[in-house]
Design a protein around this motif. Structure first.
Motif, PDB file in Angstrom:
ATOM      1  N   LEU A  36      49.200  36.452  42.434  1.00  0.00           N
ATOM      2  CA  LEU A  36      48.179  35.472  42.062  1.00  0.00           C
ATOM      3  C   LEU A  36      47.162  35.302  43.185  1.00  0.00           C
ATOM      4  N   THR A  37      47.606  35.412  44.427  1.00  0.00           N
ATOM      5  CA  THR A  37      46.691  35.302  45.569  1.00  0.00           C
ATOM      6  C   THR A  37      45.642  36.408  45.535  1.00  0.00           C
ATOM      7  N   THR A  38      46.091  37.630  45.256  1.00  0.00           N
ATOM      8  CA  THR A  38      45.157  38.762  45.141  1.00  0.00           C
ATOM      9  C   THR A  38      44.171  38.536  43.998  1.00  0.00           C
ATOM     10  N   LEU A  39      44.670  38.015  42.888  1.00  0.00           N
ATOM     11  CA  LEU A  39      43.802  37.755  41.736  1.00  0.00           C
ATOM     12  C   LEU A  39      42.714  36.739  42.084  1.00  0.00           C
ATOM     13  N   LYS A  40      43.108  35.653  42.744  1.00  0.00           N
ATOM     14  CA  LYS A  40      42.124  34.628  43.114  1.00  0.00           C
ATOM     15  C   LYS A  40      41.053  35.203  44.031  1.00  0.00           C
ATOM     16  N   LYS A  41      41.468  36.061  44.952  1.00  0.00           N
ATOM     17  CA  LYS A  41      40.517  36.689  45.874  1.00  0.00           C
ATOM     18  C   LYS A  41      39.510  37.546  45.107  1.00  0.00           C
ATOM     19  N   ILE A  42      40.024  38.341  44.145  1.00  0.00           N
ATOM     20  CA  ILE A  42      39.144  39.219  43.363  1.00  0.00           C
ATOM     21  C   ILE A  42      38.162  38.389  42.534  1.00  0.00           C
ATOM     22  N   LEU A  43      38.637  37.305  41.923  1.00  0.00           N
ATOM     23  CA  LEU A  43      37.753  36.450  41.122  1.00  0.00           C
ATOM     24  C   LEU A  43      36.634  35.866  41.975  1.00  0.00           C
ATOM     25  N   GLU A  44      36.970  35.419  43.187  1.00  0.00           N
ATOM     26  CA  GLU A  44      35.950  34.846  44.076  1.00  0.00           C
ATOM     27  C   GLU A  44      34.926  35.894  44.496  1.00  0.00           C
ATOM     28  N   ARG A  45      35.392  37.103  44.806  1.00  0.00           N
ATOM     29  CA  ARG A  45      34.474  38.168  45.216  1.00  0.00           C
ATOM     30  C   ARG A  45      33.531  38.541  44.072  1.00  0.00           C
ATOM     31  N   LEU A  46      34.062  38.606  42.863  1.00  0.00           N
ATOM     32  CA  LEU A  46      33.224  38.945  41.707  1.00  0.00           C
ATOM     33  C   LEU A  46      32.169  37.872  41.460  1.00  0.00           C
ATOM     34  N   LYS A  47      32.525  36.601  41.684  1.00  0.00           N
ATOM     35  CA  LYS A  47      31.572  35.515  41.483  1.00  0.00           C
ATOM     36  C   LYS A  47      30.383  35.602  42.429  1.00  0.00           C
ATOM     37  N   GLN A  48      30.583  36.243  43.586  1.00  0.00           N
ATOM     38  CA  GLN A  48      29.526  36.336  44.585  1.00  0.00           C
ATOM     39  C   GLN A  48      28.528  37.448  44.298  1.00  0.00           C
ATOM     40  N   LEU A  49      28.805  38.290  43.301  1.00  0.00           N
ATOM     41  CA  LEU A  49      27.872  39.367  42.971  1.00  0.00           C
ATOM     42  C   LEU A  49      26.579  38.781  42.410  1.00  0.00           C
ATOM     43  N   PRO A  50      25.434  39.395  42.715  1.00  0.00           N
ATOM     44  CA  PRO A  50      24.155  38.912  42.183  1.00  0.00           C
ATOM     45  C   PRO A  50      24.163  38.904  40.656  1.00  0.00           C
ATOM     46  N   SER A  51      23.610  37.851  40.070  1.00  0.00           N
ATOM     47  CA  SER A  51      23.403  37.625  38.633  1.00  0.00           C
ATOM     48  C   SER A  51      24.682  37.258  37.884  1.00  0.00           C
ATOM     49  N   VAL A  52      25.842  37.201  38.569  1.00  0.00           N
ATOM     50  CA  VAL A  52      27.082  36.805  37.900  1.00  0.00           C
ATOM     51  C   VAL A  52      27.139  35.286  37.800  1.00  0.00           C
ATOM     52  N   ASN A  53      27.261  34.765  36.563  1.00  0.00           N
ATOM     53  CA  ASN A  53      27.298  33.318  36.351  1.00  0.00           C
ATOM     54  C   ASN A  53      28.706  32.752  36.406  1.00  0.00           C
ATOM     55  N   ASP A  54      29.672  33.494  35.859  1.00  0.00           N
ATOM     56  CA  ASP A  54      31.038  32.967  35.838  1.00  0.00           C
ATOM     57  C   ASP A  54      32.024  34.130  35.709  1.00  0.00           C
ATOM     58  N   VAL A  55      33.212  33.932  36.284  1.00  0.00           N
ATOM     59  CA  VAL A  55      34.288  34.924  36.194  1.00  0.00           C
ATOM     60  C   VAL A  55      35.560  34.176  35.828  1.00  0.00           C
ATOM     61  N   LEU A  56      36.211  34.591  34.759  1.00  0.00           N
ATOM     62  CA  LEU A  56      37.398  33.898  34.278  1.00  0.00           C
ATOM     63  C   LEU A  56      38.533  34.894  34.062  1.00  0.00           C
ATOM     64  N   ARG A  57      39.737  34.399  34.199  1.00  0.00           N
ATOM     65  CA  ARG A  57      40.905  35.193  33.844  1.00  0.00           C
ATOM     66  C   ARG A  57      41.249  34.916  32.385  1.00  0.00           C
ATOM     67  N   GLN A  58      41.397  35.964  31.611  1.00  0.00           N
ATOM     68  CA  GLN A  58      41.765  35.804  30.206  1.00  0.00           C
ATOM     69  C   GLN A  58      43.282  35.817  30.102  1.00  0.00           C
ATOM     70  N   ARG A  59      43.844  34.672  29.746  1.00  0.00           N
ATOM     71  CA  ARG A  59      45.301  34.588  29.659  1.00  0.00           C
ATOM     72  C   ARG A  59      45.818  34.871  28.260  1.00  0.00           C
ATOM     73  N   THR A  60      44.987  34.621  27.264  1.00  0.00           N
ATOM     74  CA  THR A  60      45.418  34.891  25.894  1.00  0.00           C
ATOM     75  C   THR A  60      44.299  35.568  25.143  1.00  0.00           C
ATOM     76  N   LYS A  61      44.656  36.262  24.126  1.00  0.00           N
ATOM     77  CA  LYS A  61      43.672  36.918  23.276  1.00  0.00           C
ATOM     78  C   LYS A  61      43.630  36.234  21.925  1.00  0.00           C
TER      79      LYS A  61
END
Length: 737
Positions: free
Chosen positions: A712-737
């Motif tokens: 989960l720690t690695t996942l949180k890190k990846i989500l934060e890094r993705l949020k910092q990309l230019p033009s990215v508004n939001d990054v979410l983990r999809q837990r259910t389909k």
């Protein structure tokens, strides 16, 4: 000619006598300022005492030079303190938190604002291609400048200090800085009407860029200095007699030599040599009022012939930067051309200090300037940007990136906000706060009622009219209605309607709890008393949380058992089906309580990873499926077959990687998928799948990723890094389909 001040505070051994320096600048200041200056100096000395700046001086020495420039501009104590500390942030390890703690939050904000002005260098880099990070930084710089103009003065002082000590820089670097000052900072000082800094910046830069020409003009000025001083003295005496005869009381007459860069520019404009510039000297008359200015003008034109083509009345028609004065050129004694400038004392102060002359900063009032002042400053800065873009194609592109797709509007309190072009009052309201947007019922722009679909314009002051209760309309989400432009506002409206599922969750939670109490032969309790124990306000919130999956059934049952003195309730046991498949062995890093080597698998619907709270579901013939405890499928399982739900936990030695779905919501742009892929590659992530979903709004992009995650720690890190990309508004983990 450029002259450097002597460092009166420097001692023979090269150290700084702070007492002498503080005493030097405190001559015309409030006595309470001394303590603030000392605190700033001490902090700078502790943080950067051994660190040297580009100029070859310590952080404190360079900070004191900057501070002296601001003292001459009559700047406030916070600005001067920020100047003292600026280089310690740049070159040492001083941070904003330390400044806020020891000197004050407003000083820290000023230093941060000056740091944001570093983005201005991208205007001069020659590489202004579409780049959201660059344009975002330029917008931050613009907002910092308009929100608190003091950051501009501090930055101009920093550039002036750097040029003063340019001899300590490599020639190539000195020329680069001088060129940047000529093209960007000097025009900015001119737009803000700061004549005192404008002339110094131009002369300092000119001396570096054209050293031979500078020396030649300076030498010619010096060779005729004695004759010129006699001539100016005679002109001053003559004008003093004229002002006395015209009964212009309080008038002061002075003579001055034109600045070297100004002389050079006139030589270039008229294509003449230095000897053919007859008005290298000028005479200035300062009066108490405008009436006195025109009396002096009449006397000057009566005493000498004037050149009509050289006459400018900037009192009646001020320059765009607010400059006011009367300029005239006359044929004086010995048939020499002399420029005469006539203005009031207030006009002179504003011509030298610009906006500093009327932005009277008091303690704590730096960011509370009047709306009208900020509007005027916004126009000046926008004019400056447009002026720069007219001279350079790359600057035109930067100007377009910064301003063509953004608007800059003000709140009723004068705070500035930037929004995409086409934004409506509803976008503005949600930008201020979700609750303001949810309760929005109307809006005003510059005091006039406007529809919620009105497209805001740069410079407008926007006021939102609100109701007592939130009540967004679903019409706001209709892309053809024109209510909302920004993705951020649309997402907040979606979120509000999602929260309205509270009643349905409440009913489902009540039904599930009643069934569980009946199964365990327990009696209902006072849920309003139980709710605070579980950090909920009341019964309804508790049951809605249960129905929505935000709390586990066991978390409610345990305190109910304690209240009813139930010591032991038979827990569901692992079924015989599970024991039959135990011999097949485990396949994940999960531990099943009470059973070893039980076959397990990760549920595809929620895909939990190590660190998530998990629960097990005993399947028929496929072992135990591991779900996230908040998985929607688990909620249904608990209702229908609660005896198949068992407690599980992650083991101590985690070795496997687990698939996780990540949902990215962004503004569509070229290179978006490439940036996402490169980031994941840099983090050594294995990408199992990537899918894009078309959007009704052409400017939006939806990307779904499946990657392997070890924790989960690695996942949180990846989500934060993705949020910092230019033009990215939001990054979410999809837990259910």
């Amino acid at each position: 000619m450029v002259k450097l001040k002597e460092a009166e505070h420097m001692q023979a051994d090269g150290t700084i006598d702070l007492d002498a320096w503080i005493s030097h600048i405190m001559q015309h200041r409030n006595p309470s300022d001394a303590k603030a200056f000392r605190n700033a100096c001490t902090l700078s000395q502790l943080a950067g005492g051994d660190e040297y700046t580009l100029s070859g001086e310590t952080c404190l020495q360079q900070g004191l030079h900057m501070a002296e420039i601001l003292v001459d501009l009559n700047m406030d104590v916070e600005s001067i303190s920020a100047a003292i500390l600026y280089h310690s942030v740049q070159y040492a390890e001083l941070n904003y938190e330390d400044i806020a703690e020891h000197v004050g939050q407003r000083v820290a904000d000023l230093v941060e604002g000056v740091e944001q002005m570093q983005a201005i260098s991208t205007l001069h880099s020659g590489d202004i291609r579409p780049n959201k990070l660059k344009t975002d930084n330029l917008r931050k710089m613009l907002l910092a400048m308009i929100d608190d103009v003091r950051v501009v003065f501090i930055k101009l002082a920093e550039r002036a200090c750097l040029l003063r000590f340019a001899k300590n820089l490599p020639k190539s670097q000195a020329k680069l800085i001088a060129d940047e000052v000529t093209e960007i900072y000097a025009p900015l000082a001119n737009r803000l009407g700061i004549g005192q800094l404008k002339w110094e910046l131009e002369d300092l830069a000119f001396r570096i860029l054209h050293p031979d020409t500078y020396k030649e003009i300076a030498s010619q000025l010096d060779s005729k200095r004695i004759d010129r001083e006699k001539y100016v003295k005679a002109m001053v005496e003559k004008l003093e007699h004229l002002t006395h005869d015209m009964d212009v009381k309080g008038a002061i007459v002075t003579g001055r030599v034109k600045h070297i860069f100004s002389i050079y520019r006139k030589m270039q404009r008229k294509n003449v040599d230095f000897d053919q510039i007859f008005d290298v000297t000028a005479v200035r008359v300062l009066c108490d009022d405008i009436e006195g200015c025109y009396k002096v003008l009449s006397a000057v034109h009566s005493a000498w012939d004037h050149h009509p083509e050289e006459f400018d009345d900037y009192i009646n028609s001020p320059k765009p930067n607010g400059y006011q004065s009367i300029h005239t050129a006359v044929v004086g004694p010995e048939d020499k051309n002399v420029e005469v400038q006539i203005r009031t004392f207030q006009m002179h102060e504003e011509s030298e200090l610009g906006v500093a002359a009327h932005w009277k900063y008091k303690e704590g009032a730096g960011t509370g300037a009047d709306y009208e002042d900020k509007i005027a400053l916004l126009r000046q800065v926008l004019d400056w940007q447009e002026e720069l873009s007219e001279s350079d194609e790359t600057l035109q592109q930067a100007h377009k990136q910064i301003f063509s797709d953004r608007i800059y509007v003000f709140t009723p309190n004068g705070d500035i906000m930037d929004l995409p072009t086409g934004s409506t009052p509803l976008d503005f309201a949600y930008h201020v706060h979700s609750e303001v947007g949810n309760r929005c019922r109307g809006a005003k722009a510059n005091g006039h009622i406007v529809p919620l679909t009105y497209q805001l314009q740069t410079g407008e002051r926007v006021e939102i009219l609100t109701a007592k209760q939130p009540s967004p309309s679903r019409d706001w989400l209709n892309p053809h209605s024109g209510y909302l432009k920004t993705s951020r506002a649309k997402a907040k409206v979606h979120h509000w309607f999602k929260q309205q599922d509270h009643d349905r969750n409440l009913s489902e939670g009540q039904h599930a709890l009643d069934r569980e109490l009946k199964r365990l032969n327990l009696k209902p309790v006072n849920y309003d008393k139980l709710a605070p124990q579980l950090n909920y306000k009341n019964r309804d919130d508790l049951l809605a949380a249960l129905g929505g999956g935000d709390i586990r059934m066991a978390q409610i049952i345990n305190p109910i058992q304690a209240l009813q003195n139930v010591t032991e309730v038979e827990k569901p046991t692992i079924s015989a089906v599970a024991k039959k498949i135990a011999a097949k062995g485990g396949s994940t890093d999960v531990t099943i309580q009470g059973v070893d080597n039980l076959l397990t698998s990760i549920a595809r619907c929620c895909k939990p990873v190590p660190g998530d709270a998990i629960i097990g579901f005993i399947t028929t013939g496929r072992g135990v499926t591991i779900h996230h405890e908040n998985c929607n499928n688990v909620k249904q399982i608990r209702k229908e077959t609660p005896d198949r739900v068992i407690d599980v936990s992650w083991g101590d030695n985690l070795k496997q990687a687990y698939p996780v779905d990540i949902y990215i919501y962004a503004e569509d742009r070229p290179g978006l998928l490439k940036d996402i892929s490169l980031l994941l590659l840099a983090e050594k992530m294995n990408i199992l799948g990537l899918q894009t979903t078309p959007s009704k709004a052409e400017e939006d992009a939806f990307v779904t990723l499946t990657v392997e995650i070890t924790s989960l720690t690695t996942l949180k890190k990846i989500l934060e890094r993705l949020k910092q990309l230019p033009s990215v508004n939001d990054v979410l983990r999809q837990r259910t389909k």
